[in-house]
Design an enzyme around this catalytic site. Structure first.
Site, PDB file in Angstrom:
ATOM      1  N   GLU A  79      61.750   1.715  21.257  1.00 40.86           N
ATOM      2  CA  GLU A  79      61.316   2.813  22.130  1.00 40.86           C
ATOM      3  C   GLU A  79      60.774   2.225  23.436  1.00 40.86           C
ATOM      4  O   GLU A  79      60.035   1.231  23.416  1.00 40.86           O
ATOM      5  CB  GLU A  79      60.209   3.598  21.410  1.00 40.86           C
ATOM      6  CG  GLU A  79      59.604   4.737  22.190  1.00 40.86           C
ATOM      7  CD  GLU A  79      58.476   5.427  21.419  1.00 40.86           C
ATOM      8  OE1 GLU A  79      58.204   5.040  20.253  1.00 40.86           O
ATOM      9  OE2 GLU A  79      57.879   6.352  21.987  1.00 40.86           O
ATOM     10  N   TYR A  80      61.155   2.806  24.560  1.00 41.33           N
ATOM     11  CA  TYR A  80      60.666   2.341  25.855  1.00 41.33           C
ATOM     12  C   TYR A  80      59.367   3.078  26.172  1.00 41.33           C
ATOM     13  O   TYR A  80      59.312   4.312  26.090  1.00 41.33           O
ATOM     14  CB  TYR A  80      61.704   2.619  26.950  1.00 41.33           C
ATOM     15  CG  TYR A  80      61.208   2.326  28.348  1.00 41.33           C
ATOM     16  CD1 TYR A  80      60.967   3.357  29.261  1.00 41.33           C
ATOM     17  CD2 TYR A  80      60.926   1.020  28.754  1.00 41.33           C
ATOM     18  CE1 TYR A  80      60.489   3.096  30.527  1.00 41.33           C
ATOM     19  CE2 TYR A  80      60.453   0.757  30.028  1.00 41.33           C
ATOM     20  CZ  TYR A  80      60.226   1.785  30.913  1.00 41.33           C
ATOM     21  OH  TYR A  80      59.743   1.524  32.164  1.00 41.33           O
ATOM     22  N   ALA A  81      58.314   2.325  26.480  1.00 40.34           N
ATOM     23  CA  ALA A  81      57.009   2.938  26.812  1.00 40.34           C
ATOM     24  C   ALA A  81      56.809   2.812  28.327  1.00 40.34           C
ATOM     25  O   ALA A  81      56.517   1.711  28.818  1.00 40.34           O
ATOM     26  CB  ALA A  81      55.903   2.207  26.063  1.00 40.34           C
ATOM     27  N   LYS A  84      64.845  -5.708  22.984  1.00 43.12           N
ATOM     28  CA  LYS A  84      64.182  -6.984  22.711  1.00 43.12           C
ATOM     29  C   LYS A  84      65.232  -7.952  22.195  1.00 43.12           C
ATOM     30  O   LYS A  84      65.909  -7.652  21.210  1.00 43.12           O
ATOM     31  CB  LYS A  84      63.056  -6.827  21.690  1.00 43.12           C
ATOM     32  CG  LYS A  84      62.284  -8.115  21.461  1.00 43.12           C
ATOM     33  CD  LYS A  84      61.059  -7.930  20.588  1.00 43.12           C
ATOM     34  CE  LYS A  84      59.825  -7.651  21.379  1.00 43.12           C
ATOM     35  NZ  LYS A  84      58.574  -7.736  20.600  1.00 43.12           N
ATOM     36  N   ASP A 115      54.793  -4.349  18.308  1.00 40.71           N
ATOM     37  CA  ASP A 115      54.653  -5.759  17.947  1.00 40.71           C
ATOM     38  C   ASP A 115      53.946  -6.012  16.634  1.00 40.71           C
ATOM     39  O   ASP A 115      52.838  -6.527  16.604  1.00 40.71           O
ATOM     40  CB  ASP A 115      53.852  -6.465  19.052  1.00 40.71           C
ATOM     41  CG  ASP A 115      54.814  -7.021  20.103  1.00 40.71           C
ATOM     42  OD1 ASP A 115      54.352  -7.533  21.117  1.00 40.71           O
ATOM     43  OD2 ASP A 115      56.013  -6.919  19.865  1.00 40.71           O
ATOM     44  N   GLU A 139      47.185  -6.794  23.599  1.00 40.93           N
ATOM     45  CA  GLU A 139      48.545  -7.339  23.774  1.00 40.93           C
ATOM     46  C   GLU A 139      49.584  -6.553  22.988  1.00 40.93           C
ATOM     47  O   GLU A 139      50.755  -6.559  23.326  1.00 40.93           O
ATOM     48  CB  GLU A 139      48.617  -8.802  23.301  1.00 40.93           C
ATOM     49  CG  GLU A 139      48.013  -9.805  24.239  1.00 40.93           C
ATOM     50  CD  GLU A 139      46.495  -9.899  24.081  1.00 40.93           C
ATOM     51  OE1 GLU A 139      45.924 -10.849  24.621  1.00 40.93           O
ATOM     52  OE2 GLU A 139      45.899  -9.013  23.454  1.00 40.93           O
ATOM     53  N   ASN A 140      49.156  -5.907  21.904  1.00 41.48           N
ATOM     54  CA  ASN A 140      50.122  -5.223  21.034  1.00 41.48           C
ATOM     55  C   ASN A 140      50.090  -3.724  21.215  1.00 41.48           C
ATOM     56  O   ASN A 140      50.546  -2.994  20.329  1.00 41.48           O
ATOM     57  CB  ASN A 140      49.816  -5.557  19.570  1.00 41.48           C
ATOM     58  CG  ASN A 140      49.981  -7.033  19.306  1.00 41.48           C
ATOM     59  OD1 ASN A 140      50.684  -7.720  20.053  1.00 41.48           O
ATOM     60  ND2 ASN A 140      49.329  -7.521  18.284  1.00 41.48           N
ATOM     61  N   ASP A 180      48.233  -6.017  14.045  1.00 43.02           N
ATOM     62  CA  ASP A 180      47.446  -6.920  14.868  1.00 43.02           C
ATOM     63  C   ASP A 180      46.867  -6.139  16.044  1.00 43.02           C
ATOM     64  O   ASP A 180      47.475  -6.083  17.104  1.00 43.02           O
ATOM     65  CB  ASP A 180      48.390  -8.017  15.363  1.00 43.02           C
ATOM     66  CG  ASP A 180      47.622  -9.263  15.693  1.00 43.02           C
ATOM     67  OD1 ASP A 180      48.249 -10.264  16.054  1.00 43.02           O
ATOM     68  OD2 ASP A 180      46.378  -9.210  15.595  1.00 43.02           O
TER      69      ASP A 180
HETATM   70  C1  E9Z Z   1      55.557  -5.953  36.536  1.00 44.25           C
HETATM   71  O1  E9Z Z   1      56.019  -4.986  35.593  1.00 44.25           O
HETATM   72  C2  E9Z Z   1      55.034  -4.723  34.646  1.00 44.25           C
HETATM   73  C3  E9Z Z   1      55.750  -4.429  33.362  1.00 44.25           C
HETATM   74  O2  E9Z Z   1      55.818  -2.996  33.283  1.00 44.25           O
HETATM   75  C4  E9Z Z   1      56.209  -2.525  32.071  1.00 44.25           C
HETATM   76  C5  E9Z Z   1      56.189  -3.321  30.937  1.00 44.25           C
HETATM   77  C6  E9Z Z   1      56.612  -2.777  29.734  1.00 44.25           C
HETATM   78  C7  E9Z Z   1      57.051  -1.443  29.684  1.00 44.25           C
HETATM   79  N1  E9Z Z   1      57.481  -0.839  28.522  1.00 44.25           N
HETATM   80  C8  E9Z Z   1      57.822  -1.394  27.332  1.00 44.25           C
HETATM   81  N2  E9Z Z   1      58.274  -0.576  26.370  1.00 44.25           N
HETATM   82  C9  E9Z Z   1      58.605  -1.105  25.175  1.00 44.25           C
HETATM   83  C10 E9Z Z   1      58.487  -2.456  24.953  1.00 44.25           C
HETATM   84 CL1  E9Z Z   1      58.914  -3.156  23.425  1.00 44.25          CL
HETATM   85  C11 E9Z Z   1      58.005  -3.271  25.987  1.00 44.25           C
HETATM   86  N3  E9Z Z   1      57.851  -4.627  25.800  1.00 44.25           N
HETATM   87  C12 E9Z Z   1      57.475  -5.405  26.954  1.00 44.25           C
HETATM   88  C13 E9Z Z   1      56.978  -6.730  26.817  1.00 44.25           C
HETATM   89  C14 E9Z Z   1      56.032  -5.641  27.199  1.00 44.25           C
HETATM   90  N4  E9Z Z   1      57.672  -2.730  27.162  1.00 44.25           N
HETATM   91  C15 E9Z Z   1      57.046  -0.674  30.826  1.00 44.25           C
HETATM   92  C16 E9Z Z   1      56.630  -1.210  32.017  1.00 44.25           C
END
Ligand code: E9Z
Length: 286
Positions: free
Chosen positions: A89-91, A40, A156, A142-143, A138
């Site tokens: 962390e990546y989700a 971020k 968030d 969205e979060n 929150d």
């Molecule tokens: C068209 O593509 C759709 C987007 O697909 C995804 C979006 C987000 C994640 N993982 C993700 N992990 C951690 C954070 Cl902090 C984060 N923050 C972002 C702002 C949300 N997003 C995985 C796939």
């Protein structure tokens, strides 16, 4: 990892995951370990002229101390001339709100699983709040992100950079949908607002729109104040029971977290064993 050890050169930057007022979120990979993170990036200039520096510092400090399977981890941070970089962390499952948009409504088993996990996250936060009174959680789609094995991730914490546009919902009043009555009346409020938000989220996940959804902000506020709650025919009695016990005007009358986690709608629909198992599985992969 210490904040001083990293620079942006240590990471390969992948695709943009989302953007907000103050920054962007990219998928990133640390070059040595090939560990995938969500990077971020917040712009100092934008933070400065909206007096957000202190807020961001405090959020970083709080979130880096939170360690729970249902709370998105903040591994570390670093900064350069213009930007602050948060290693999050990546989700892989992306945002819950996007899933709700595409699916329109979620199956009771999926939604109940999320509510159960949110109870765990909130329980953990309430113990932590003993230390950090000011954790503003929150709860709204969205979060919330979806991690590996479908584990829910609360993200968030009142962060300055929303994940995508400032107000993701089509209409502005989307942001009011989660406001509890006590916040509208300007009275004090405590963590019992989480119970209200849990009720709104549960309703929206299953019914496909928030309970007080309406054309104008004014109307939404009126409905929240009068708690005008209606369920479509076909809504299960268990679900009606849970939501009505959460959307109570008086915070003290709302069903406490531990009773939510044990409510019949949860125990009947959530695969609790699989969720508890995923916590164990996650521990092993860490
Ligand atoms: C068209 O593509 C759709 C987007 O697909 C995804 C979006 C987000 C994640 N993982 C993700 N992990 C951690 C954070 Cl902090 C984060 N923050 C972002 C702002 C949300 N997003 C995985 C796939």
């Amino acid at each position: 990892p210490k904040s001083s050890s990293w620079t942006v050169e240590d990471f390969e930057i992948g695709n943009l995951l989302g953007r907000g007022r103050f920054g962007y979120v990219y998928c990133g990979r640390e070059k040595q370990t090939r560990f995938v993170v969500a990077l971020k990036i917040l712009f100092k200039a934008q933070l400065k002229n909206s007096k957000m520096e202190q807020q961001v510092k405090r959020e970083i400090e709080i979130q880096s101390n939170l360690k729970h399977p249902n709370i998105l981890r903040l591994y570390g941070f670093f900064h350069d001339e213009q930007r602050i970089y948060l290693l999050l962390e990546y989700a892989p499952g992306g945002e819950l709100y996007r899933r709700m948009q595409t699916e329109k409504v979620l199956r009771e088993s999926e939604a109940a699983g999320y509510v159960y996990q949110l109870c765990n996250a909130l329980n953990y936060l309430h113990t932590k709040r003993v230390i950090h009174r000011s954790i503003i959680v929150d709860i709204k789609p969205e979060n919330i992100l979806i991690g590996k094995y479908g584990i829910l991730k609360l993200a968030d914490f009142g962060w300055s950079a929303e994940s995508t546009s400032t107000c993701k919902r089509t209409t502005l009043c989307g942001t009011l949908d989660y406001l509890p009555p006590e916040m509208l009346n300007g009275n004090g409020y405590d963590e019992k607002i989480d119970l209200w938000c849990l009720g709104v989220l549960t309703y929206e996940m299953i019914i496909g729109k928030p309970p007080f959804d309406s054309q104008t902000q004014h109307e939404t506020i009126r409905m929240i104040r009068s708690i005008e709650l209606t369920f479509p025919t076909g809504t299960s009695t268990d679900l009606r029971d849970l939501i009505t016990k959460l959307l109570r005007r008086n915070p003290a009358d709302r069903l406490p977290l531990k009773d939510v986690a044990q409510h019949v709608w949860i125990t009947k629909n959530a695969d609790i064993a699989a969720i508890e198992d995923s916590y164990v599985k996650r521990k092993k992969t860490l």
